[in-house]
Design a protein around this motif. Structure first.
Motif, PDB file in Angstrom:
ATOM      1  N   VAL A   1       0.839  -1.209   0.000  1.00 24.45           N
ATOM      2  CA  VAL A   1       0.000   0.000   0.000  1.00 24.45           C
ATOM      3  C   VAL A   1       0.869   1.252   0.000  1.00 24.45           C
ATOM      4  O   VAL A   1       0.617   2.193  -0.761  1.00 24.45           O
ATOM      5  CB  VAL A   1      -0.993  -0.010   1.182  1.00 24.45           C
ATOM      6  N   ARG A   2       1.913   1.280   0.824  1.00 23.20           N
ATOM      7  CA  ARG A   2       2.810   2.452   0.832  1.00 23.20           C
ATOM      8  C   ARG A   2       3.465   2.652  -0.531  1.00 23.20           C
ATOM      9  O   ARG A   2       3.619   3.772  -1.008  1.00 23.20           O
ATOM     10  CB  ARG A   2       3.879   2.307   1.916  1.00 23.20           C
ATOM     11  N   GLY A   3       3.847   1.544  -1.182  1.00 15.60           N
ATOM     12  CA  GLY A   3       4.470   1.647  -2.496  1.00 15.60           C
ATOM     13  C   GLY A   3       3.509   2.090  -3.575  1.00 15.60           C
ATOM     14  O   GLY A   3       3.896   2.783  -4.520  1.00 15.60           O
ATOM     15  N   LEU A   4       2.251   1.708  -3.442  1.00 16.40           N
ATOM     16  CA  LEU A   4       1.262   2.084  -4.458  1.00 16.40           C
ATOM     17  C   LEU A   4       0.739   3.499  -4.264  1.00 16.40           C
ATOM     18  O   LEU A   4       0.194   4.082  -5.197  1.00 16.40           O
ATOM     19  CB  LEU A   4       0.085   1.103  -4.451  1.00 16.40           C
ATOM     20  N   TRP A   5       0.884   4.040  -3.072  1.00 19.16           N
ATOM     21  CA  TRP A   5       0.381   5.398  -2.845  1.00 19.16           C
ATOM     22  C   TRP A   5       1.453   6.397  -3.234  1.00 19.16           C
ATOM     23  O   TRP A   5       2.475   6.541  -2.572  1.00 19.16           O
ATOM     24  CB  TRP A   5      -0.036   5.629  -1.401  1.00 19.16           C
ATOM     25  N   ASP A   6       1.231   7.087  -4.329  1.00 14.59           N
ATOM     26  CA  ASP A   6       2.156   8.083  -4.845  1.00 14.59           C
ATOM     27  C   ASP A   6       1.336   9.328  -5.167  1.00 14.59           C
ATOM     28  O   ASP A   6       0.614   9.370  -6.162  1.00 14.59           O
ATOM     29  CB  ASP A   6       2.850   7.543  -6.098  1.00 14.59           C
ATOM     30  N   GLN A   7       1.432  10.337  -4.304  1.00 14.90           N
ATOM     31  CA  GLN A   7       0.617  11.546  -4.455  1.00 14.90           C
ATOM     32  C   GLN A   7       0.857  12.220  -5.811  1.00 14.90           C
ATOM     33  O   GLN A   7      -0.086  12.621  -6.477  1.00 14.90           O
ATOM     34  CB  GLN A   7       0.921  12.525  -3.318  1.00 14.90           C
ATOM     35  N   ARG A   8       2.108  12.303  -6.218  1.00  9.54           N
ATOM     36  CA  ARG A   8       2.428  12.934  -7.513  1.00  9.54           C
ATOM     37  C   ARG A   8       1.832  12.126  -8.667  1.00  9.54           C
ATOM     38  O   ARG A   8       1.259  12.671  -9.598  1.00  9.54           O
ATOM     39  CB  ARG A   8       3.934  13.064  -7.671  1.00  9.54           C
ATOM     40  N   GLY A   9       1.967  10.803  -8.609  1.00 10.35           N
ATOM     41  CA  GLY A   9       1.392   9.948  -9.641  1.00 10.35           C
ATOM     42  C   GLY A   9      -0.115  10.065  -9.696  1.00 10.35           C
ATOM     43  O   GLY A   9      -0.711  10.089 -10.777  1.00 10.35           O
ATOM     44  N   LEU A  10      -0.750  10.159  -8.525  1.00  6.92           N
ATOM     45  CA  LEU A  10      -2.204  10.325  -8.495  1.00  6.92           C
ATOM     46  C   LEU A  10      -2.605  11.646  -9.132  1.00  6.92           C
ATOM     47  O   LEU A  10      -3.559  11.703  -9.915  1.00  6.92           O
ATOM     48  CB  LEU A  10      -2.730  10.241  -7.066  1.00  6.92           C
ATOM     49  N   GLU A  11      -1.884  12.706  -8.825  1.00 12.53           N
ATOM     50  CA  GLU A  11      -2.193  14.023  -9.410  1.00 12.53           C
ATOM     51  C   GLU A  11      -2.074  13.982 -10.936  1.00 12.53           C
ATOM     52  O   GLU A  11      -2.916  14.549 -11.641  1.00 12.53           O
ATOM     53  CB  GLU A  11      -1.281  15.106  -8.825  1.00 12.53           C
ATOM     54  N   GLN A  12      -1.039  13.328 -11.437  1.00  7.54           N
ATOM     55  CA  GLN A  12      -0.884  13.214 -12.892  1.00  7.54           C
ATOM     56  C   GLN A  12      -2.033  12.416 -13.501  1.00  7.54           C
ATOM     57  O   GLN A  12      -2.578  12.791 -14.540  1.00  7.54           O
ATOM     58  CB  GLN A  12       0.446  12.544 -13.243  1.00  7.54           C
ATOM     59  N   ALA A  13      -2.399  11.308 -12.866  1.00  9.38           N
ATOM     60  CA  ALA A  13      -3.504  10.490 -13.374  1.00  9.38           C
ATOM     61  C   ALA A  13      -4.820  11.260 -13.344  1.00  9.38           C
ATOM     62  O   ALA A  13      -5.614  11.186 -14.285  1.00  9.38           O
ATOM     63  CB  ALA A  13      -3.612   9.195 -12.567  1.00  9.38           C
ATOM     64  N   LEU A  14      -5.043  12.017 -12.277  1.00 13.80           N
ATOM     65  CA  LEU A  14      -6.269  12.818 -12.195  1.00 13.80           C
ATOM     66  C   LEU A  14      -6.288  13.905 -13.262  1.00 13.80           C
ATOM     67  O   LEU A  14      -7.346  14.240 -13.797  1.00 13.80           O
ATOM     68  CB  LEU A  14      -6.409  13.430 -10.800  1.00 13.80           C
ATOM     69  N   SER A  15      -5.132  14.441 -13.587  1.00 10.45           N
ATOM     70  CA  SER A  15      -5.041  15.445 -14.651  1.00 10.45           C
ATOM     71  C   SER A  15      -5.468  14.850 -15.988  1.00 10.45           C
ATOM     72  O   SER A  15      -6.207  15.471 -16.758  1.00 10.45           O
ATOM     73  CB  SER A  15      -3.616  15.983 -14.721  1.00 10.45           C
ATOM     74  N   VAL A  16      -5.018  13.635 -16.263  1.00 13.48           N
ATOM     75  CA  VAL A  16      -5.412  12.948 -17.494  1.00 13.48           C
ATOM     76  C   VAL A  16      -6.916  12.696 -17.487  1.00 13.48           C
ATOM     77  O   VAL A  16      -7.612  12.939 -18.476  1.00 13.48           O
ATOM     78  CB  VAL A  16      -4.638  11.621 -17.670  1.00 13.48           C
ATOM     79  N   TYR A  17      -7.447  12.220 -16.363  1.00 16.58           N
ATOM     80  CA  TYR A  17      -8.886  11.971 -16.248  1.00 16.58           C
ATOM     81  C   TYR A  17      -9.677  13.255 -16.522  1.00 16.58           C
ATOM     82  O   TYR A  17     -10.631  13.264 -17.289  1.00 16.58           O
ATOM     83  CB  TYR A  17      -9.213  11.434 -14.852  1.00 16.58           C
ATOM     84  N   GLY A  18      -9.271  14.350 -15.877  1.00 19.04           N
ATOM     85  CA  GLY A  18      -9.967  15.620 -16.046  1.00 19.04           C
ATOM     86  C   GLY A  18      -9.931  16.127 -17.471  1.00 19.04           C
ATOM     87  O   GLY A  18     -10.875  16.764 -17.947  1.00 19.04           O
ATOM     88  N   ALA A  19      -8.862  15.842 -18.188  1.00 19.86           N
ATOM     89  CA  ALA A  19      -8.723  16.316 -19.568  1.00 19.86           C
ATOM     90  C   ALA A  19      -9.423  15.410 -20.574  1.00 19.86           C
ATOM     91  O   ALA A  19      -9.833  15.878 -21.641  1.00 19.86           O
ATOM     92  CB  ALA A  19      -7.245  16.437 -19.925  1.00 19.86           C
ATOM     93  N   THR A  20      -9.571  14.122 -20.266  1.00 24.45           N
ATOM     94  CA  THR A  20     -10.122  13.199 -21.270  1.00 24.45           C
ATOM     95  C   THR A  20     -11.529  12.699 -20.962  1.00 24.45           C
ATOM     96  O   THR A  20     -12.269  12.382 -21.880  1.00 24.45           O
ATOM     97  CB  THR A  20      -9.222  11.954 -21.426  1.00 24.45           C
ATOM     98  N   VAL A  21     -11.884  12.619 -19.690  1.00 20.65           N
ATOM     99  CA  VAL A  21     -13.181  12.030 -19.345  1.00 20.65           C
ATOM    100  C   VAL A  21     -14.174  13.100 -18.938  1.00 20.65           C
ATOM    101  O   VAL A  21     -15.192  13.292 -19.606  1.00 20.65           O
ATOM    102  CB  VAL A  21     -13.024  10.969 -18.224  1.00 20.65           C
ATOM    103  N   ARG A  22     -13.904  13.755 -17.819  1.00 23.86           N
ATOM    104  CA  ARG A  22     -14.760  14.856 -17.364  1.00 23.86           C
ATOM    105  C   ARG A  22     -13.999  15.682 -16.345  1.00 23.86           C
ATOM    106  O   ARG A  22     -13.084  15.173 -15.698  1.00 23.86           O
ATOM    107  CB  ARG A  22     -16.079  14.345 -16.805  1.00 23.86           C
ATOM    108  N   PRO A  23     -14.384  16.934 -16.184  1.00 17.50           N
ATOM    109  CA  PRO A  23     -13.676  17.786 -15.217  1.00 17.50           C
ATOM    110  C   PRO A  23     -13.776  17.217 -13.794  1.00 17.50           C
ATOM    111  O   PRO A  23     -14.787  16.614 -13.417  1.00 17.50           O
ATOM    112  CB  PRO A  23     -14.408  19.126 -15.313  1.00 17.50           C
ATOM    113  N   LEU A  24     -12.726  17.429 -13.039  1.00 18.87           N
ATOM    114  CA  LEU A  24     -12.694  16.979 -11.651  1.00 18.87           C
ATOM    115  C   LEU A  24     -13.544  17.894 -10.781  1.00 18.87           C
ATOM    116  O   LEU A  24     -13.709  19.078 -11.078  1.00 18.87           O
ATOM    117  CB  LEU A  24     -11.257  16.981 -11.136  1.00 18.87           C
ATOM    118  N   ARG A  25     -14.075  17.316  -9.707  1.00 20.12           N
ATOM    119  CA  ARG A  25     -14.845  18.078  -8.727  1.00 20.12           C
ATOM    120  C   ARG A  25     -14.211  17.870  -7.351  1.00 20.12           C
ATOM    121  O   ARG A  25     -13.481  16.913  -7.130  1.00 20.12           O
ATOM    122  CB  ARG A  25     -16.299  17.597  -8.695  1.00 20.12           C
ATOM    123  N   THR A  26     -14.519  18.752  -6.432  1.00 16.99           N
ATOM    124  CA  THR A  26     -13.997  18.626  -5.072  1.00 16.99           C
ATOM    125  C   THR A  26     -14.504  17.352  -4.418  1.00 16.99           C
ATOM    126  O   THR A  26     -13.780  16.657  -3.726  1.00 16.99           O
ATOM    127  CB  THR A  26     -14.418  19.847  -4.225  1.00 16.99           C
TER     128      THR A  26
END
Length: 156
Positions: free
Chosen positions: A76-101
């Motif tokens: 779990v510690r190895g899979l949790w990467d805040q920077r990687g999550l932010e990058q993935a969320l950026s891709v999601y927001g740009a390709t699928v739908r805008p992110l919400r709080t």
């Protein structure tokens, strides 16, 4: 950015060729399997063309990768990467739908064996880690986001 795509077993060579046709994309030379699907890791400079892959069941932005850990906490510690999550969320927001709080999410986990820890334990621990870092998000099924944790093996 690194991604991985899943395909019905046997379609990996076709998917690798299809990924190779994307501008600047490079599929990994090795084959992986998660127990249900062929898994093709690849790198691509952008995200605009990823949803056109016809032979893929799903395409994921890779948040993190872990190898060789035996204990659930280390995985779990190895899979949790805040920077990687932010990058993935950026891709999601740009390709699928805008992110919400306030977003809903679910964790899907696949493991080769449940001798070290249960698949559901991995799912639940990752879900708790997400909620610690994103307190306004909620677990739901169906959900806005799916976070997948796959244990793969080379070839088959």
């Amino acid at each position: 950015m690194r991604y991985f795509a899943t395909a019905v077993p046997g379609l990996q060579p076709v998917l690798v060729r299809e990924i190779g046709e994307l501008p600047g994309a490079r599929a990994a030379p090795h084959r992986e399997f998660d127990g249900r699907n062929d898994v093709v890791p690849f790198a691509a400079p952008g995200h605009d063309d990823l949803l056109v892959l016809r032979t893929s069941e799903d395409v994921f932005a890779e948040v993190a990768s872990v190898q060789g850990h035996e204990r659930l906490g280390a995985v779990v510690r190895g899979l949790w990467d805040q920077r990687g999550l932010e990058q993935a969320l950026s891709v999601y927001g740009a390709t699928v739908r805008p992110l919400r709080t306030r977003m809903t999410f679910r964790v899907v986990s696949r493991v080769r064996s449940e001798r070290r820890f249960l698949r559901t334990e991995l799912r639940d621990e990752l879900g708790r880690r997400v909620l610690q870092n994103r307190p306004r998000w909620r677990i739901a099924d169906p959900a806005d986001l799916e976070l997948w944790a796959l244990e793969t093996i080379p070839g088959r």
